[in-house]
Design an enzyme around this catalytic site. Structure first.
Site, PDB file in Angstrom:
ATOM      1  CD  GLN A 185     -10.672  -3.435  -6.719  1.00 46.77           C
ATOM      2  OE1 GLN A 185     -11.020  -2.264  -6.852  1.00 46.77           O
ATOM      3  NE2 GLN A 185     -10.307  -4.194  -7.750  1.00 46.77           N
ATOM      4  NE  ARG A 195      -1.313  -2.815  23.540  1.00 41.95           N
ATOM      5  CZ  ARG A 195      -1.337  -3.410  22.335  1.00 41.95           C
ATOM      6  NH1 ARG A 195      -1.233  -2.696  21.239  1.00 41.95           N
ATOM      7  NH2 ARG A 195      -1.469  -4.716  22.237  1.00 41.95           N
ATOM      8  CG  HIS A 200      -9.839  -3.478   8.309  1.00 45.90           C
ATOM      9  ND1 HIS A 200      -8.951  -4.114   9.167  1.00 45.90           N
ATOM     10  CD2 HIS A 200     -10.909  -4.292   8.200  1.00 45.90           C
ATOM     11  CE1 HIS A 200      -9.491  -5.263   9.561  1.00 45.90           C
ATOM     12  NE2 HIS A 200     -10.668  -5.394   9.000  1.00 45.90           N
ATOM     13  CG  MET A 245       0.488  -5.429  11.249  1.00 45.92           C
ATOM     14  SD  MET A 245      -1.195  -5.502  10.566  1.00 45.92           S
ATOM     15  CE  MET A 245      -1.813  -6.927  11.448  1.00 45.92           C
ATOM     16  NE  ARG A 246       2.385  -3.493  18.957  1.00 49.73           N
ATOM     17  CZ  ARG A 246       2.336  -4.575  19.739  1.00 49.73           C
ATOM     18  NH1 ARG A 246       2.392  -5.786  19.193  1.00 49.73           N
ATOM     19  NH2 ARG A 246       2.216  -4.452  21.024  1.00 49.73           N
ATOM     20  CG  ASN A 293      -2.240  -0.785   0.879  1.00 52.87           C
ATOM     21  OD1 ASN A 293      -3.042  -0.373   0.054  1.00 52.87           O
ATOM     22  ND2 ASN A 293      -2.393  -1.931   1.533  1.00 52.87           N
ATOM     23  CG  ASN A 333      -6.283   1.264   9.315  1.00 49.25           C
ATOM     24  OD1 ASN A 333      -5.170   0.907   8.918  1.00 49.25           O
ATOM     25  ND2 ASN A 333      -7.207   0.394   9.705  1.00 49.25           N
TER      26      ASN A 333
END
Ligand code: NHR
Ligand code: GAR
Length: 226
Positions: A180, A72, A116, A97-98, A21, A114
């Site tokens: 896509q 975190r 998804h 990925m976090r 991406n 984002n």
């Protein structure tokens, strides 16, 4: 008189892996189709292949390894400091990925998106394509959304529908959806750069200065029926 040219939108892209991406964004910028300047690519994984793609394109790279931080909050604080050094106006999660803490998310409210690989709100989280197959869905897709505290729960800007075909496994389905995704992200980032899409103070999307009642669909814009 010199022609007025809008300054490109400064962005930072966050990745964790392959970076296809990211590559679609790099390619759209190189083709002159996307008025943005990718100031940096930041990965939480030192071995992410997307870091090589960025370096190849002459873009600054940074690694903030989550394993080097006690929790975190500490990881997100380091990430935030690193991002803000580049003064982006948009933060783009591209296979990142976090899960991000509420403090981090609120710092970039309305300025972080984002992509998804499902038709959100269906199938948020991980292992998406296998779960779509296990649920015997005939259709899946991808969604670009503003990032909020709720993982994969922020308001959706753009969706694309993709068929599930007989004989699909998670890999074949992922590849069809990914094609896509590569069309979608440059489109949404361009809308954002042009000021056409924004998150309003109530957490709703405005598109061309009107409330967006449902996500835009890429294929209807390409002139396809339905
Ligand atoms: N953070 C917030 N607050 N909100 C969102 O909408 C976010 C987010 C962080 C990432 C991407 C998302 C996706 O597109 C994303 C959206 C990772 C996980 C996850 O469970 C879930 C969703 C997404 C990304 N990650 C594990 C964790 O414990 C780690 C998994 C790993 O390292 O491989 O953070 O799907
Ligand atoms: C993409 O399919 C993206 O939608 C998905 O991972 C892939 C990343 O590919 N994201 C998530 O699942 C986030 N949890 P890429 O690294 O080649 O862009």
């Amino acid at each position: 008189m010199a022609t007025a040219v809008n300054k490109p939108l400064p962005i930072v892209v966050l990745i964790s892996g392959r970076g296809s991406n990211l590559q679609s964004i790099i390619d759209a910028v190189a083709a002159g189709e996307l008025p943005v300047e990718i100031r940096a690519v930041i990965s939480n994984r030192p071995d992410a292949r997307g870091l090589q793609r960025a370096a190849q394109a002459g873009i600054a790279t940074q690694v903030i390894d989550h394993n080097s931080y006690p929790d975190r909050a500490a990881f997100d604080a380091a990430l935030q400091t690193t991002i803000d050094d580049y003064r982006p106006r948009l933060v783009v999660l591209a296979g990142f990925m976090r899960i991000l803490t509420p403090a981090f998310v609120s710092h970039y409210r309305g300025q972080m998106i984002n992509i998804h690989p499902s038709l959100l709100p269906e199938f948020p989280g991980l292992n998406t394509h296998q779960r779509v197959l296990d649920a015997c869905r005939k259709e899946t897709g991808a969604t670009v959304h503003f990032v909020t505290e709720e993982t994969d729960g922020g308001p959706a800007i753009l969706q694309t529908h993709v068929p599930v075909l007989p004989g699909d496994d998670a890999d074949s389905l992922a590849a069809r959806v990914l094609e896509q995704e590569h069309r979608m992200y440059p489109v949404v980032i361009r809308w954002y750069a042009e000021g056409r899409v924004q998150l309003d103070p109530e957490g709703r999307i405005r598109f061309d200065n009107a409330p967006l009642e449902r996500p835009r669909l890429l294929d209807s814009e390409a002139g396809a029926p339905c």
